[in-house]
Structure formats: C-alpha cells, structure tokens
Design a protein around this motif. Sequence first.
Motif, PDB file in Angstrom:
ATOM      1  N   SER A  50       0.884  -1.155  -0.068  1.00  0.00           N
ATOM      2  CA  SER A  50      -0.065   0.006  -0.091  1.00  0.00           C
ATOM      3  C   SER A  50       0.915   1.231   0.124  1.00  0.00           C
ATOM      4  O   SER A  50       0.512   2.361  -0.175  1.00  0.00           O
ATOM      5  N   CYS A 286      -6.585  -1.717   6.411  1.00  0.00           N
ATOM      6  CA  CYS A 286      -6.020  -2.592   4.902  1.00  0.00           C
ATOM      7  C   CYS A 286      -7.267  -3.149   4.165  1.00  0.00           C
ATOM      8  O   CYS A 286      -8.419  -3.330   4.749  1.00  0.00           O
ATOM      9  N   SER A 320      -4.928  -0.014   0.825  1.00  0.00           N
ATOM     10  CA  SER A 320      -5.437   0.543   2.099  1.00  0.00           C
ATOM     11  C   SER A 320      -6.885   0.260   2.144  1.00  0.00           C
ATOM     12  O   SER A 320      -7.648   0.409   1.185  1.00  0.00           O
TER      13      SER A 320
END
Length: 356
Positions: A50, A286, A320
């Motif tokens: 990410s 996440c 994310s």
Amino acid sequence: MSRPTDRDRPWVSQAIRRIEADINRSADTHLIRLPLPHAPGIELYLKDESSHPTGSLKHRLARSLFLYALCNGWIGPETTIVESSSGSTAISEAYFARLLGLRFFAVMPRSTSAEKVATIAFHGGEPHLIDGGNVSDAAQSLAGEIGGHYMDQFTFAERATDWRGNNNIAESIFAQMALEDAPVPAWIVCGAGTGGTSATLGRYIRYRTYPTRLCVADPDGSVFHRHHADRTVQGVPACGSVIEGVGRARVEPSFIPDLIDRMIAVPDAASIAAARMTSARLGRPCGGSTGTNVWACLHVVEEMRARGETGSVVTLLCDSGERYRSTLYDDGWLAARGIDLTEAETRLAALFGTLA
C-alpha cells in the motif's frame, strides 16, 4: 489502432526513461511483522504494497505492463489506453498514463467502490462503468471502437514482469527476509486476480531453488481454486465475491496453476474479518484482499503449529482499507448483505489474540 512509427522512437525512449526515473524515486515497500502470540516459533510478515505511489500492489503490475507495451511497439504518443479492472490496476495505470501524457479509460463494474472510482479520476483516468457482462470483453470492445490499446492485464500480467529478479516482488521479499530468524519462508501466501503475482513468485522460488512453498488464497466463489483442483473447470457463472481485486469467474491466461503448491478458498466474511483484525493490529486500515491473504495464512500457521513446525510465513498487504470505507468497513453495508463476521472473528482471536 495505429501503431507507433519510426518517428515515434524518440518519444518511446523518453517514455521508458520517465518510468525508470519513477522507479528510481521510489523506495522499496516495507516488510512488517505481525505478532502471533499463540503460535510460538512461527513468524508472520506482511509485505506492505500500500506504500506505492498509487497505494497498492498493482503499481508494480501497471509499471511492468506499460514497459512491456512500450517495448513491444504497442504504445505511441497518441495512443489511448484502455484497461479492464476492479479498480486498483486502473488507479495505477491512470498514474502511468498521465506520467506519459496519454488518455486512459478504466472499464469497471458499476459496483466498484466509490473511493476507487474517485481515485482513478484524481490520477487523470476516465472511469467507464458497466452493469453486468464481462468487463474484459467490454474493455476490448471499447478499445476497438476508439482505436485505443487494450492493456489486458489478465493476459499479460504473468509475462510482463521479469520473474528472474530486477527488483520484482519475490526478489524483494527474500532480500528483506535475509536477517530474520527464519530468512527463507516456509510459505509465501498471495491472492489471485490476474495470476501474475503468483506466477512471478512461483517462478522465482524455483529459479532460486528455495524450499519455500506457494499458497494462493482465493474467494469462495472464484474459479481459480476449482481449476487448480480440476483442470477441466474453466469458469463459473459468476464470481459473486464482494472482495475486489481477487477472484475471477473464468480462468485467465496469466493464471499458471502448476506453479502453486496449494490453494485455499476463503469466504467473504472471513476475508473481511481478517482485514479488520489486521487493521486493528497495525493501526491503519487494509483492504479486503489483504484479509483474504491473512485468512489463508491462519490455515497455514495452524497446520504448521499442529505439526510442531517453526519458521516464517510471508504474505501481502495489497492496498489500503481507505478505499473500502463505504463498503467493507461499513457495518450497515455488511448487514444489508447478511454478512456476519462473528465466527471468523472468534477463530482469528484464537491465533492472533484479542486487543486489550
């Protein structure tokens, strides 16, 4: 579609230099250890993809696809790029298209999260949302209509990346693990969307003669785990998963089952519960495909523990959770779909412990 001519060679060379400069400006992604209080002797690591400029694992793929297309003579200074995506690849390709001054269309299901659609537009891409039907077919059709180049991640993902090294994700994982207690992972776990990441990992593991085994996590409704078990299975009516970025209804050309040691089918509730649990322990959200990976890691670690084995397991933090605030992290959205996380949360707590 018009192909680049000899007059375009200087532009192509400059485009490649721009992408290489972007690589040079970017640091490697972090490898994060996630404690397993109830599995002594086993270490779990998350490769945090990410942190790429476009926020996901797909940044690597988009970069490789653009370099592959440029070096194959498919992209010139006037080429419009078209891609089929559930969002993250389109975000990354929009970034590289803008870097090269090219127009970019992202063909996606209308169910794609609003956050992803907005991010594509932020990077200069043009979302093209469709209701039902095959997204890849729609993208190919659009490219034909406008004379653009269909990037086709689902075909070229496994061949666009240099699997022998050149700072691919596999080489990066093993280099970062070098000083850990168990530097050669017992398992690497990843999901399958195109199949490109699993192909790169599987080939690199064999090329470097590591004993590491590769496990691929796949949503329950996806065809990939069915095809791995029975090669005659080529498709399902619909994938039906709410987890974006992994799972497909048809076996894509980039999916290479012979490179995979094991596949684990993951229910959506388990993916979401694992994503939320991981987010709570890391202190930042996440995405759902990370939860799919972590749930498969739970299986692998439980089995290692039952056999009395020690060692390391590495998986991927794909993107994310900010991209899923209105879906996977919205309790009302889950309730409307009848998704209950209770059972999965109980099993996760048995391995990862509960937060104080």
